[in-house]
Design an enzyme around this catalytic site. Structure first.
Site, PDB file in Angstrom:
ATOM      1  N   HIS A  58      -1.000  22.783   3.804  1.00  0.00           N
ATOM      2  CA  HIS A  58      -2.273  22.637   4.547  1.00  0.00           C
ATOM      3  C   HIS A  58      -3.159  23.449   3.394  1.00  0.00           C
ATOM      4  CE1 HIS A  58      -0.773  21.038   8.418  1.00  0.00           C
ATOM      5  NE2 HIS A  58       0.316  21.730   8.018  1.00  0.00           N
ATOM      6  N   ASN A 131      -0.825  19.430  14.563  1.00  0.00           N
ATOM      7  CA  ASN A 131      -1.291  18.731  13.894  1.00  0.00           C
ATOM      8  C   ASN A 131      -2.248  17.681  14.718  1.00  0.00           C
ATOM      9  OD1 ASN A 131      -0.297  19.498  11.466  1.00  0.00           O
ATOM     10  ND2 ASN A 131       1.641  18.375  11.855  1.00  0.00           N
ATOM     11  N   TYR A 341       6.443  30.591   8.852  1.00  0.00           N
ATOM     12  CA  TYR A 341       5.048  30.795   8.831  1.00  0.00           C
ATOM     13  C   TYR A 341       4.382  32.074   8.765  1.00  0.00           C
ATOM     14  CZ  TYR A 341       3.491  25.771   9.534  1.00  0.00           C
ATOM     15  OH  TYR A 341       3.370  24.541   9.438  1.00  0.00           O
TER      16      TYR A 341
END
Length: 500
Positions: A58, A131, A341
Site C-alpha cells: 500500500h 480493501n 500492522y
C-alpha cells in the site's frame, strides 16, 4: 502596515532568523565552503532525511478527511459509542491505495485497492483496514510475506514477474476467488470514488449485555461503480499515473464530496458454528441471501489534507486499534494483521507514531508508555511509568472488559494469573527462608532492611506496611526481623500474625 512589516521572518529549525539562505559561506568569492556555515549543514542534512521508509505494501495512496453519520439504529448489536444514536457524526480519515506497487507506481495498475478508515471516536481511534474487495488471496498470515514477495520485483531482474505471480497462485488455490475479482474490470477502478470498500475480515460486535455477534463491514459507493477496461487502464498509466489522486483532490475541492452507504452483515455465534463455510476464512464471503445487508450510516469525504506528507504519508492504520463494542474474531489473517500492522508503523514512523496529528486520538489518552524517538507530548511528566503503583489514578476500568470467546473445546479469555490454585505466593518463599542457616537469615533480613530504608515520600509507610504483610505471610520470623529493623510497630500486624 507595510509589505515589509507583513513579511514572516525566515528562521532555522531552532527559531533563529537568518538571511543567507541561497549563498554559502566561503573563503573569498571563489574560495572553498567553510565548515562554519551550519545553515548549509541544516539544509542538506534535513534534505537527506526527508524520505521515510515507504510502506511495504500500500505504498502509494491518497487520503482525505470526512464524517461518518449514523442513519440507522444498530445498538442492539454494539455498544460502540460512534453508533450510539441516529444523527451522530464521527470525524474520519480515509486512505485509498494500490497494494503491490511502489510509491511512484501508476494509480491505474491492475491491483486491489486499499480502503483504510480511521474513526476518531471518544473511546479512542478505531481503524478499519480493508480493501475494495470482500476477500483476499490467502487465509493464513504465515503465507503473507511469500505472497507479497511475488507482487514485488524479481530478485534477479528487478522487474515485476508474471511467472512469480502465477506460480504462487497456481500453488495456492485458495487465491482463486480474489484472483477472479482482480482479473475482472474491478481490478482497474476508474477512481477511488467509484469503488466499494470492505472491512474484508470478520469482526465482532459486542452489545451492552456483553453479547457477541460477528460482523462484516461494507461501504457501497454512492457515485456508482466505474472501472477502466484493460486498454484504458494501460493508456492511463502513461497519460496520468496520478489520475486517481488528482481525481479525489479535485472532486473534494469543487465540493463534489464522495459518499458511501455503510452497511453490515450480522451473524450470531450459533450461526457461525453451523454455517456451511468457515465464517472466519477471508477467502470466502457470507452470502447476502443468508445474511442480508443492514443499513448503518453514510460516509462522506469533504476535506483535503493541507499537506500530503503530514497527513497521508504519515497516516498509520492498524486492525489492532479497536474501540469498546467492536472486537476481533478467529479470522487467522486478521490475527496476523493485529501484530503485523502496528509493528510496520513502529518501524516506518517510530514507536510514538500515534502522537503524529493524523494518528493522534483527539480525546484523552492515558497510559504508562514512555520515551522513544520523537516523544513530543511531555512524556508523562513526573508520573510513574509502571503499573500497579501507589501514586497514579490511571486505572483499568472493568466496564470495558470483553466477554470470553467460546472457540469450541476451549474458551479464550483474560484469565486471572492469580486465580484459584494459582495464588499461593508465600509457601515456597517461606520454605526457602526456613532452609537458611541462622547466619543466612540474619544477613537476608539485614539486606532487606537496608534496601527498604531507601523508600521515601508520602507513600513510604503504605508501601512498607504492604510489603511487611507479604513477609509475615511467608514466615513470621522474617516479618518480625524486617519490621524490627525498620523500627515499625508490629501491633498493626496482629491479624496477620494470628492467621499464620
Amino acid at each position: 502596515m507595510s509589505e515589509q512589516e507583513k513579511t514572516v521572518k525566515l528562521t532555522t529549525a531552532s527559531g533563529r532568523p537568518y538571511y543567507e539562505h541561497e549563498n554559502s559561506l566561503t573563503a573569498g568569492p571563489r574560495g572553498p565552503v567553510l565548515l562554519e556555515d551550519y545553515i548549509l549543514h541544516e539544509k542538506l542534512a534535513h534534505f537527506n532525511r526527508e524520505r521515510i521508509p515507504e510502506r511495504v505494501v500500500h505504498a502509494k495512496g491518497s487520503g482525505a478527511y470526512g464524517t461518518f453519520t449514523v442513519t440507522h439504529d444498530i445498538t442492539k448489536y454494539t455498544k460502540a459509542k460512534l453508533f450510539s444514536e441516529i444523527g451522530k457524526e464521527t470525524r474520519v480519515f480515509l486512505r485509498f491505495s494500490t497494494v503491490g506497487g511502489e510509491k511512484g507506481s501508476a494509480d491505474s495498475e491492475r491491483d486491489p485497492r486499499g480502503f483504510a478508515l480511521k474513526f476518531y471516536t471518544e473511546d479512542g481511534n478505531w481503524d478499519l483496514v480493508g480493501n475494495n474487495t470482500p476477500v483476499f488471496f490467502i487465509k493464513d498470515p504465515k503465507k503473507f510475506p511469500d505472497f507479497i514477495h511475488t507482487q514485488k520485483r524479481d530478485p534477479y531482474t528487478n522487474c515485476k514477474s508474471a511467472t512469480m505471480v502465477w506460480d504462487f497462485w497456481s500453488l495456492n488455490p485458495e487465491s482463486l476467488h480474489q484472483v477472479l475479482i482482480l482479473m475482472s474490470d474491478r481490478g482497474t477502478p476508474y477512481s477511488y470514488r467509484h469503488m466499494h470498500g470492505f472491512g474484508s475480515h470478520t469482526f465482532s460486535f459486542i452489545n451492552k449485555n456483553n453479547e457477541r455477534h460477528f460482523v462484516k463491514f461494507h461501504f457501497k459507493t454512492l457515485q456508482g461503480i466505474k472501472n477502466f477496461v484493460d486498454a484504458e487502464a494501460t493508456a492511463m498509466k502513461g497519460l496520468d499515473p496520478d489520475q486517481a489522486q488528482r481525481d479525489l483532490v479535485e472532486a473534494i475541492d469543487r465540493g463534489d464530496f464522495p459518499r458511501w452507504a455503510v452497511k453490515v452483515q450480522i451473524m450470531t455465534e450459533e450461526e457461525a458454528t453451523n454455517y456451511k463455510w468457515n465464517p472466519f476464512d477471508v477467502t470466502k464471503v457470507w452470502s447476502q441471501k443468508d445474511f442480508p445487508l443492514i443499513d448503518v450510516g453514510v460516509l462522506e469525504l469533504n476535506e483535503n489534507p493541507d499537506n500530503y506528507f503530514a497527513h497521508v504519508e504519515q497516516a498509520a492504520f492498524a486492525p489492532a486499534h479497536i474501540v469498546d463494542g467492536i472486537s476481533f474474531s478467529p479470522d487467522k489473517m486478521l490475527q496476523g494483521r493485529i501484530l503485523g500492522y502496528p509493528d510496520a508503523q513502529r518501524y516506518r514512523l517510530g514507536a510514538n507514531y500515534e502522537q503524529i496529528p493524523v494518528n493522534r486520538c483527539p480525546f484523552a489518552t492515558n497510559n504508562y508508555q514512555r520515551d522513544g524517538a520523537m516523544r513530543v507530548d511531555g512524556n508523562g511528566g513526573k508520573a510513574p511509568n509502571y503499573f500497579p503503583n501507589s501514586f497514579s489514578n490511571v486505572q483499568p476500568d472493568p466496564i470495558y472488559k470483553e466477554p470470553a470467546q467460546n472457540l469450541g473445546n476451549v474458551v479464550a479469555d483474560w484469565y486471572d494469573r492469580n486465580g484459584e490454585n494459582e495464588n499461593d505466593h508465600y509457601t515456597q518463599p517461606g520454605d526457602l527462608f526456613r532452609l537458611m542457616t541462622p547466619e543466612e537469615k540474619k544477613n537476608t533480613i539485614s539486606n532487606i532492611v537496608g534496601a527498604m530504608k531507601g523508600i521515601d515520600g508520602p507513600k513510604r509507610l503504605e508501601i512498607i506496611n504492604r510489603q511487611l504483610c507479604h513477609f509475615f505471610r511467608a514466615d513470621i520470623a522474617l516479618g518480625l526481623g524486617v519490621a524490627q529493623g525498620l523500627g515499625v510497630d508490629i501491633s498493626a500486624y496482629s491479624d496477620t500474625l494470628h492467621a499464620n
